[in-house]
Design a protein around this motif. Sequence first.
Motif, PDB file in Angstrom:
ATOM      1  N   ILE A  69     -75.012 -34.571   1.164  1.00  0.00           N
ATOM      2  CA  ILE A  69     -75.332 -36.072   1.754  1.00  0.00           C
ATOM      3  C   ILE A  69     -75.045 -36.986   0.506  1.00  0.00           C
ATOM      4  N   GLN A  70     -75.451 -36.808  -0.546  1.00  0.00           N
ATOM      5  CA  GLN A  70     -75.141 -37.531  -1.951  1.00  0.00           C
ATOM      6  C   GLN A  70     -73.727 -37.569  -2.086  1.00  0.00           C
ATOM      7  N   GLN A  71     -72.898 -36.627  -1.965  1.00  0.00           N
ATOM      8  CA  GLN A  71     -71.697 -36.699  -2.101  1.00  0.00           C
ATOM      9  C   GLN A  71     -71.002 -37.569  -1.131  1.00  0.00           C
ATOM     10  N   VAL A  72     -71.627 -37.529  -0.009  1.00  0.00           N
ATOM     11  CA  VAL A  72     -70.918 -38.447   0.876  1.00  0.00           C
ATOM     12  C   VAL A  72     -71.358 -40.183   0.459  1.00  0.00           C
ATOM     13  N   ARG A  73     -72.613 -40.238   0.066  1.00  0.00           N
ATOM     14  CA  ARG A  73     -72.980 -41.471  -0.351  1.00  0.00           C
ATOM     15  C   ARG A  73     -72.091 -42.036  -1.608  1.00  0.00           C
ATOM     16  N   GLY A 127     -72.285 -24.309   3.731  1.00  0.00           N
ATOM     17  CA  GLY A 127     -72.665 -24.663   2.670  1.00  0.00           C
ATOM     18  C   GLY A 127     -71.834 -24.695   1.325  1.00  0.00           C
ATOM     19  N   GLN A 128     -70.503 -24.638   1.474  1.00  0.00           N
ATOM     20  CA  GLN A 128     -69.764 -24.386   0.541  1.00  0.00           C
ATOM     21  C   GLN A 128     -69.872 -25.726  -0.577  1.00  0.00           C
ATOM     22  N   LEU A 129     -70.179 -26.614  -0.132  1.00  0.00           N
ATOM     23  CA  LEU A 129     -70.279 -28.105  -0.955  1.00  0.00           C
ATOM     24  C   LEU A 129     -71.532 -28.140  -1.787  1.00  0.00           C
ATOM     25  N   GLY A 130     -72.488 -27.398  -1.278  1.00  0.00           N
ATOM     26  CA  GLY A 130     -73.774 -27.408  -2.016  1.00  0.00           C
ATOM     27  C   GLY A 130     -74.853 -27.593  -0.896  1.00  0.00           C
ATOM     28  N   LYS A 131     -76.211 -27.840  -1.575  1.00  0.00           N
ATOM     29  CA  LYS A 131     -77.186 -27.990  -0.592  1.00  0.00           C
ATOM     30  C   LYS A 131     -76.970 -29.182   0.354  1.00  0.00           C
ATOM     31  N   ASP A 132     -77.842 -28.997   1.372  1.00  0.00           N
ATOM     32  CA  ASP A 132     -77.876 -30.212   2.218  1.00  0.00           C
ATOM     33  C   ASP A 132     -77.797 -31.482   1.599  1.00  0.00           C
ATOM     34  N   ASN A 133     -79.008 -31.901   0.930  1.00  0.00           N
ATOM     35  CA  ASN A 133     -79.352 -33.060   0.483  1.00  0.00           C
ATOM     36  C   ASN A 133     -78.072 -33.521  -0.794  1.00  0.00           C
ATOM     37  N   GLU A 134     -77.565 -32.674  -1.558  1.00  0.00           N
ATOM     38  CA  GLU A 134     -76.361 -32.854  -2.267  1.00  0.00           C
ATOM     39  C   GLU A 134     -75.301 -33.156  -1.425  1.00  0.00           C
TER      40      GLU A 134
END
Length: 346
Positions: A82-86, A73-80
């Motif tokens: 995914i948003q970064q990928v989007r 989880g270094q990049l944040g919460k799961d949904n966050e």
Amino acid sequence: MKLMNSVKSVVLGTIAATVLAGTALAADVTIRIGHLNPADPTESHSGAMTAVFKSLVETASNGEIEVKLFPNGQLGKDNEVIQQVRDGIVESSISSAGGVAQHYPLVGVFDIPFAFPNIYVSDKVMSLESDFGKKFAADMDAKTGLHTLAILDSGGFFAFTNSKRPIKTVEDMDGLRIRTMTLPTHQAMVNSLGAQATPLPWAEVYTALQTGVADGEMNPIPIIAFAKFDEVQKYLSITNHVITPYVWFMNGEFYEGLKPEHKAIVDWASEVATNAGRGISRIIEASDKGLPKLAEKMEINAVSPAEAEKFAAIAQPAVRKLIEEKFGAEGTDMLNALMADIDKYK
């Protein structure tokens, strides 16, 4: 002495050549992958998947593609993430259904309790090769702009843990505060059984169990083990009531922009890595990292088939009703496609 000097020259020359070659072959593509689980490939399926993917991609591309891993989880919460990928901030994520649901709510169709009879059927259905998997991924990609590299189970069938009592019957669920992912389907399932669904993000679960904010939770055995829930939970009840997906995403524009040879490497490596992830989950379940480890601190029981039928009779209609009401004809169509594939592989 001359021989030693000659050897020394050869060695130094080789080192220099290697350094120069490394500079010349510097990666021209970087793939950053975020996930929630441990980096150790022997502790989690996403740890195994990313380790295998990195090795295969970097080798097969001759260093033209570099893969950077961001576990735990270094990049944040799961949904966050995914948003970064989007948004194209990072290129890829391996994400739980709880995170996926906030971008593609129809992932909840997987949550019909006791729908999957065994891990063989779930492996066949939770795949980009199945009729349902193709339909599901195509719809998800169209609505999110993402590209789905893989669908697989989150680590196996779910069990309940709690700090109050063994769960042997539906009545034992009464009043328990059970942490769920932020999935309406999971909340409906838990509430229908007489417990109180307590939706929390993954990063808060251990503390919630430790402090009593939640009495229990539900997860596959490998996740319960690596999350060290045996430190804060006394009882583990094997119910096998649901199995949820993890989805491996890549930014759609990034994927389409890859050179054909790089795209082929990514496709091949992600398939091999996903198989490794499935395998490590089964290994953890069967090894001393799974149930034997948990049994050292926890009291473990298995719910009988007769009682499981009682759980299913209550929870299945509740979740089906939610899907039909929340998603309408689209949800019903996707659910029917799922159940048809399950029947096909039974």
